[in-house]
Scaffold this motif. Structure first.
Motif, PDB file in Angstrom:
ATOM      1  N   GLY A  26      13.479  14.216  -5.810  1.00  0.00           N
ATOM      2  CA  GLY A  26      15.077  13.780  -5.628  1.00  0.00           C
ATOM      3  C   GLY A  26      14.276  13.352  -4.275  1.00  0.00           C
ATOM      4  N   ARG A  27      13.967  14.198  -3.487  1.00  0.00           N
ATOM      5  CA  ARG A  27      13.496  13.293  -2.097  1.00  0.00           C
ATOM      6  C   ARG A  27      12.083  12.330  -2.122  1.00  0.00           C
ATOM      7  N   LEU A  28      11.392  12.051  -3.622  1.00  0.00           N
ATOM      8  CA  LEU A  28      10.579  11.044  -3.574  1.00  0.00           C
ATOM      9  C   LEU A  28      11.723  10.250  -3.815  1.00  0.00           C
ATOM     10  N   LEU A  29      12.673   9.770  -4.487  1.00  0.00           N
ATOM     11  CA  LEU A  29      13.312   8.927  -5.175  1.00  0.00           C
ATOM     12  C   LEU A  29      13.819   8.303  -4.159  1.00  0.00           C
ATOM     13  N   ASN A  30      14.710   9.080  -3.086  1.00  0.00           N
ATOM     14  CA  ASN A  30      14.870   8.858  -1.793  1.00  0.00           C
ATOM     15  C   ASN A  30      14.221   7.777  -0.431  1.00  0.00           C
ATOM     16  N   SER A  31      12.925   9.078  -0.740  1.00  0.00           N
ATOM     17  CA  SER A  31      11.911   7.767  -0.251  1.00  0.00           C
ATOM     18  C   SER A  31      11.709   6.844  -0.703  1.00  0.00           C
ATOM     19  N   GLN A  61       5.027   9.353  -9.808  1.00  0.00           N
ATOM     20  CA  GLN A  61       4.057   9.336 -11.041  1.00  0.00           C
ATOM     21  C   GLN A  61       3.949  10.854 -11.390  1.00  0.00           C
ATOM     22  N   VAL A  62       3.502  11.839 -10.551  1.00  0.00           N
ATOM     23  CA  VAL A  62       2.612  13.482 -11.399  1.00  0.00           C
ATOM     24  C   VAL A  62       4.122  13.867 -11.482  1.00  0.00           C
ATOM     25  N   ARG A  63       5.127  14.398  -9.985  1.00  0.00           N
ATOM     26  CA  ARG A  63       6.258  14.417  -9.876  1.00  0.00           C
ATOM     27  C   ARG A  63       7.599  14.017 -11.174  1.00  0.00           C
ATOM     28  N   TRP A  64       7.584  12.943 -11.269  1.00  0.00           N
ATOM     29  CA  TRP A  64       8.535  12.325 -12.670  1.00  0.00           C
ATOM     30  C   TRP A  64       7.358  12.985 -14.471  1.00  0.00           C
ATOM     31  N   ARG A  92       0.914  -1.411  -0.208  1.00  0.00           N
ATOM     32  CA  ARG A  92      -0.193  -0.224   0.033  1.00  0.00           C
ATOM     33  C   ARG A  92       0.831   1.699   0.016  1.00  0.00           C
ATOM     34  N   GLN A  93       2.359   1.053   1.410  1.00  0.00           N
ATOM     35  CA  GLN A  93       2.951   2.542   0.763  1.00  0.00           C
ATOM     36  C   GLN A  93       3.747   2.879  -0.517  1.00  0.00           C
ATOM     37  N   CYS A  94       4.022   2.012  -1.206  1.00  0.00           N
ATOM     38  CA  CYS A  94       4.154   1.138  -2.323  1.00  0.00           C
ATOM     39  C   CYS A  94       3.189   1.985  -3.696  1.00  0.00           C
ATOM     40  N   VAL A  95       2.232   1.459  -3.459  1.00  0.00           N
ATOM     41  CA  VAL A  95       1.249   1.671  -4.761  1.00  0.00           C
ATOM     42  C   VAL A  95       0.842   4.123  -4.213  1.00  0.00           C
ATOM     43  N   SER A  96       1.070   4.071  -3.143  1.00  0.00           N
ATOM     44  CA  SER A  96       1.461   5.388  -2.748  1.00  0.00           C
ATOM     45  C   SER A  96       2.201   6.139  -3.341  1.00  0.00           C
ATOM     46  N   LEU A  97       3.670   5.589  -2.954  1.00  0.00           N
ATOM     47  CA  LEU A  97       4.306   6.308  -3.614  1.00  0.00           C
ATOM     48  C   LEU A  97       4.670   6.666  -5.251  1.00  0.00           C
ATOM     49  N   TRP A  98       4.020   6.159  -5.681  1.00  0.00           N
ATOM     50  CA  TRP A  98       4.530   5.728  -6.521  1.00  0.00           C
ATOM     51  C   TRP A  98       3.357   6.470  -7.880  1.00  0.00           C
TER      52      TRP A  98
END
Length: 312
Positions: free
Chosen positions: A297-302, A233-236, A223-229
């Motif tokens: 970048g911070r999302l990539l770190n997360s 996606q938006v930031r990417w 669930r955390q993984c999908v939420s992070l994706w």
């Protein structure tokens, strides 16, 4: 040719063939139409949809048959059909059996439209329900034996595909911005959206299948993984569009500070800072790049921390 469509056609054809063979072999199945209709309703590309269709089919058959039997003792013809439907539809909705509505309607019309329908009795309703159950069982068994779905494996595969694509794009942009490679071709947002939506769909299905499936999702932190994706996606896409615009507006295509920030391993949690005169960026363009790339970048770190926590 679509592979899923071919598999679905083969499963449906084999299910119908087996059901017809059973109906032909056992004389008690007087109407092969019932089990065949059950097969058509139940066979589905997704296993969980097949189970829901099976449940709805048998509940709809029983409810439609019983209500029709009770109504036909009082009235006949199309008035009987109308009254039966007026009772059946609200009752099924009230009981939470909405999946069986279409089946109940078909059964009601069919039961009151057969020859000598006034001879309809409890035995007839019971036998037709058993006939329907035969078709349901055949469809479920064939669906389990031929190309069964493994949603968790698919979830992992989609995650890996997105992960590989994301980091390949980051590396390509990093090299291009440092002048070490040509700029990559524009990304296809539809592909990313389709993969993220597929992960969300698989997650929703697994959550609806009971505590055991939910525990498996929690153990994998899906669930955390999908939420992070979804956030990623938006930031990417924003970063992709900003860099694409940068390449289009500036012939040199180089911005070393941005390239180093994207390609840094381990990635710095600090905010990206660009020289106001670097590559001739306008103030608005520099602010947008600094803000969006820093968040990216911070999302990539997360994501890296989550993958480590999941043991990947």
């Amino acid at each position: 040719m679509n592979g899923n469509l071919l598999k679905q056609s083969l499963r449906l054809g084999l299910s119908i063939l087996i059901t017809c063979a059973i109906a032909q072999h056992f004389d008690r199945i007087a109407f092969a139409w019932y089990p065949l209709l059950a097969v058509t309703f139940v066979i589905d590309d997704q296993d969980e949809n097949s189970l829901r269709a099976a449940r709805g089919r048998i509940l709809g058959t029983i409810a439609g048959g019983l209500i029709t039997f009770l109504v036909h003792t009082i009235m006949s013809g199309w008035i009987g059909i109308l009254v039966s439907l007026l009772i059946t539809i609200p009752l099924l909705r009230r009981l939470g059996w909405s999946n069986g509505l279409s089946t109940a309607v078909v059964v009601t019309v069919m039961f009151l439209s057969i020859d000598a329908y006034t001879k309809l009795d409890w035995t007839y309703v019971f036998n037709r329900s058993l006939d329907t159950l035969v078709g349901i069982l055949v469809a479920l068994i064939v669906g389990r034996l031929l190309w069964p779905k493994n949603r968790m494996s698919r979830l992992q595969a989609v995650h890996a595909q997105l992960h590989a694509l994301l980091h390949a794009r980051v590396k390509a942009h990093s090299l291009a911005l440092q002048g070490q490679a040509a700029a990559p071709t524009p990304i296809e947002p539809a592909l990313i959206t389709r993969l993220v939506l597929e992960m969300q769909s698989i997650l929703s299905v697994e959550q609806s299948l009971g505590p055991r499936h939910v525990r498996r999702l929690n153990q994998g932190r899906w669930r955390q993984c999908v939420s992070l994706w979804r956030c990623q996606q938006v930031r990417w896409m924003l970063v992709e569009r900003l860099i694409e615009r940068l390449h289009k507006d500036h012939a040199a295509n180089e911005l070393p500070a941005l390239g180093r920030y994207l390609g840094a391993q381990p990635r710095s949690p600090d905010r990206l800072s660009l020289d106001s005169n670097e590559a001739g960026l306008s103030l608005a363009q520099r602010i947008a790049l600094e803000e969006q790339v820093t968040r990216f970048g911070r999302l990539l770190n997360s994501q890296q921390r989550l993958d480590r926590a999941r043991g990947l």
